[in-house]
Design a protein around this motif. Structure first.
Motif, PDB file in Angstrom:
ATOM      1  N   LEU A   1      -8.699   0.633  -5.507  1.00 62.36           N
ATOM      2  CA  LEU A   1      -7.314   1.079  -5.333  1.00 62.36           C
ATOM      3  C   LEU A   1      -7.236   2.268  -4.385  1.00 62.36           C
TER       4      LEU A   1
ATOM      5  N   ARG B   1      -2.483   0.205  -4.255  1.00 60.83           N
ATOM      6  CA  ARG B   1      -3.527   0.669  -3.335  1.00 60.83           C
ATOM      7  C   ARG B   1      -3.003   1.873  -2.543  1.00 60.83           C
TER       8      ARG B   1
ATOM      9  N   TYR C   1      -4.173   4.916   0.414  1.00 57.90           N
ATOM     10  CA  TYR C   1      -5.212   5.442   1.305  1.00 57.90           C
ATOM     11  C   TYR C   1      -4.851   6.818   1.853  1.00 57.90           C
TER      12      TYR C   1
ATOM     13  N   LYS D   1      -1.543   0.571 -10.432  1.00 57.26           N
ATOM     14  CA  LYS D   1      -2.324  -0.454  -9.711  1.00 57.26           C
ATOM     15  C   LYS D   1      -1.784  -0.666  -8.287  1.00 57.26           C
TER      16      LYS D   1
ATOM     17  N   PHE E   1      -8.542   4.251  -1.073  1.00 59.57           N
ATOM     18  CA  PHE E   1      -9.203   4.038   0.224  1.00 59.57           C
ATOM     19  C   PHE E   1      -9.261   5.350   0.999  1.00 59.57           C
TER      20      PHE E   1
ATOM     21  N   PHE F   1       0.857  -1.185   0.000  1.00 62.10           N
ATOM     22  CA  PHE F   1       0.000   0.000   0.000  1.00 62.10           C
ATOM     23  C   PHE F   1       0.890   1.230   0.000  1.00 62.10           C
TER      24      PHE F   1
ATOM     25  N   ASN G   1     -12.100   3.865  -8.732  1.00 59.80           N
ATOM     26  CA  ASN G   1     -12.506   2.558  -8.183  1.00 59.80           C
ATOM     27  C   ASN G   1     -13.671   1.949  -8.970  1.00 59.80           C
TER      28      ASN G   1
ATOM     29  N   ARG H   1      -9.491  -8.491  -0.769  1.00 57.10           N
ATOM     30  CA  ARG H   1     -10.342  -7.352  -0.389  1.00 57.10           C
ATOM     31  C   ARG H   1     -10.273  -7.078   1.114  1.00 57.10           C
TER      32      ARG H   1
ATOM     33  N   SER I   1     -13.944  -2.888  -0.206  1.00 59.43           N
ATOM     34  CA  SER I   1     -12.721  -3.538   0.275  1.00 59.43           C
ATOM     35  C   SER I   1     -12.366  -2.895   1.599  1.00 59.43           C
TER      36      SER I   1
ATOM     37  N   GLY J   1     -13.249   1.870  -0.911  1.00 57.94           N
ATOM     38  CA  GLY J   1     -12.114   1.391  -0.115  1.00 57.94           C
ATOM     39  C   GLY J   1     -12.236   2.021   1.262  1.00 57.94           C
TER      40      GLY J   1
END
Length: 399
Positions: free
Chosen positions: A209, A178, A180, A176, A211, A127, A204, A320, A291, A240
Motif C-alpha cells: 500500500l 495505495r 506514494y 486500503k 510506495f 492512488f 506493507n 502489482r 509492486s 512499493g
C-alpha cells in the motif's frame, strides 16, 4: 513479441478532446518547442503574479486547462469520470508547492488525508500521493539527510514531520488505499527514503500500500533497490516502487559542480534510459516482493514493460503493476494502454491557479528539456487533427 504498435492510435488517444481542446494543445506544444520562449514566458509569468497583474484568466485558459483538472476536487470529477469511462484511472494531486510554515504543512496534510479518503470512496481514483516537502520544510529534510545534529527546536519540528507522514500512511493502510511519496532533490531524499522504508516495514506486511519514488536518472538507484529488496526479504515486508526518470537534472548537476562532489545523475540521457529500464525490469522480475508503479512518458520503456509482462505470462491487469503519465501529456500511451486493459492512471493536478503556477512552469520546462517529447506530442496531435478533417470530408461526400 508485442504484436502491434499500440501507441499510434490517435483516435483513442484523443477521444475526449474536442476540436478546440486539440487546437489549444497544438498551440501550447508549439510554443514549448522553443526553450527561449519558455524561459521568457516563465519569467514574465512569475513577475506578473508578483505584481498582481490580472494574468490568472490567461493562465487558466491556456496552460492550466492543459495540465490541470481544475481548481478543486469537485472541478476534477467530470474529468476523472470521463477518463474512467475509458478505463483510465486517476490520482488527484493538490499541486501547491513552496510553503514554509507549520500551519501550511498541517493544512497540506489535512488536504492529503481528505484525498486518501476520497480515493477510498471513488472507483476512478486508485492512488493518493504526497510530496515530502509539502508537509515539512526542505531545510529540515536536508539536515536530517546529511545526518547533522538538530537543535531541540528542530528535533520537535522533525517529530512533527514524521508524525504527518505516519498519519497519512496509517490512514492509507486503514482504508486500503495505495499511497506514494513523491521524489525530490538528492540532498533531502535520504531522510525521505529512510522514513518511507520505516512505513513500508510497518504497513506493507501483507500487501503493498505504501510506495516510495525512485528517480532513475540517479545512477545509484538499482543498487539501492536491490539492497532494499534484500532488507525486505530479511525483515518480512514488501516494497512499493514508483519509478520515474527524474525531474531535477539541471539543479542536481549544477549543485554538484558548485560544491565539488560527483554528480548523482547519470552522465547521459542514454545512460538514464538504461538505468530506468534495468530498475523496471528488476521490479517486474520480483513481483512476489515488489509492486511497481511505472511513471514514464517514454514509449520504448513502456513497450519493454509490456514485452516483459507478455514473456513472463503476467496478466495485463495484474494489480502489482501500474502505468502512469501526467494529465495533459502522453495521452497516446495512457488511453491506448487503458483501452487494452492494462492498469493505467493519470496524475491529475489541481489547485488555485496562482498556487499551481510553479508546478505548471516546471511542466513547461520539462517538455522543453526532454529531447523529442514536445515534437512527439505535436506530431500526434496534428495527425489526429488531420484524421478528423479526413472524417469530416468523407462525411460531407456521403451527404
Amino acid at each position: 513479441m508485442i504484436r502491434k504498435k499500440i501507441f499510434n492510435n490517435t483516435k483513442s488517444a484523443f477521444k475526449l478532446k474536442s476540436n478546440s481542446d486539440l487546437d489549444r494543445a497544438i498551440f501550447l506544444f508549439s510554443m514549448m518547442n522553443y526553450s527561449a520562449l519558455v524561459k521568457a514566458g516563465s519569467a514574465l509569468t512569475k513577475m506578473a503574479l508578483k505584481l498582481h497583474l490580472p494574468v490568472e484568466t490567461l493562465i487558466k485558459k491556456t496552460i492550466f486547462e492543459q495540465f490541470c483538472g481544475g481548481v478543486t476536487e469537485e472541478d476534477c470529477k467530470p474529468v476523472t469520470k470521463e477518463m474512467y469511462g475509458e478505463n483510465l484511472h486517476s490520482i488527484l494531486d493538490y499541486s501547491v508547492e513552496g510553503k514554509e510554515s507549520e500551519e501550511e504543512f498541517d493544512s497540506a496534510m489535512r488536504k492529503k488525508l481528505s484525498l486518501i479518503e476520497y480515493a477510498n470512496e471513488s472507483d476512478e481514483v486508485t492512488f493518493a500521493m504526497f510530496k515530502p516537502t509539502g508537509i515539512g520544510r526542505f531545510a529540515i529534510w536536508e539536515k536530517v539527510s546529511e545526518k547533522l545534529s538538530l537543535t531541540d527546536e528542530e528535533k520537535e519540528e522533525w517529530d512533527r514531520v514524521k508524525n504527518r507522514v505516519e498519519t497519512l500512511c496509517k490512514r492509507a493502510f486503514e482504508l486500503k488505499v495505495r499511497l506514494y511519496a513523491d521524489g525530490e532533490e538528492t540532498w533531502m531524499q535520504t531522510a525521505a527514503d529512510d522514513l518511507m522504508v520505516e512505513m513500508m516495514k510497518k504497513y506493507n506486511q501483507d500487501e503493498v500500500l505504501i510506495f516510495n519514488t525512485l528517480q532513475c536518472y540517479r545512477w545509484d538507484r538499482l543498487d539501492y533497490l536491490k539492497d532494499l529488496h534484500e532488507q525486505g526479504q530479511k525483515e518480512g515486508f514488501k516494497i512499493g516502487a514508483k519509478i520515474v526518470r527524474g525531474a531535477y537534472m539541471e539543479k542536481e548537476n549544477s549543485r554538484a559542480k558548485k560544491l565539488g562532489y560527483a554528480s548523482p545523475i547519470c552522465e547521459s540521457k542514454e545512460a538514464t534510459d538504461v538505468n530506468f529500464n534495468s530498475v523496471m525490469s528488476y521490479c517486474l522480475n520480483h513481483l512476489e516482493d515488489i509492486s511497481v508503479f511505472i511513471g514514464t512518458h517514454n514509449e520504448v520503456s513502456s513497450y519493454l514493460a509490456l514485452q516483459i509482462m507478455e514473456d513472463k505470462g503476467i496478466s495485463i491487469d495484474d494489480k502489482r503493476i501500474w502505468f502512469s503519465q501526467l494529465y495533459g501529456m502522453s495521452d497516446h500511451i495512457s488511453f491506448n494502454m487503458a483501452k487494452k486493459g492494462y492498469n493505467a492512471v493519470k496524475l491529475v493536478p489541481f489547485g488555485p491557479v496562482r498556487d499551481v503556477v510553479p508546478y505548471l512552469l516546471r511542466r513547461a520546462q520539462e517538455n522543453t528539456s526532454v529531447k523529442g517529447q514536445t515534437g512527439r506530442e505535436l506530431a500526434l496531435l496534428s495527425e489526429e487533427k488531420k484524421r478528423r478533417r479526413g472524417d469530416e470530408s468523407t462525411k460531407h461526400h456521403r451527404e
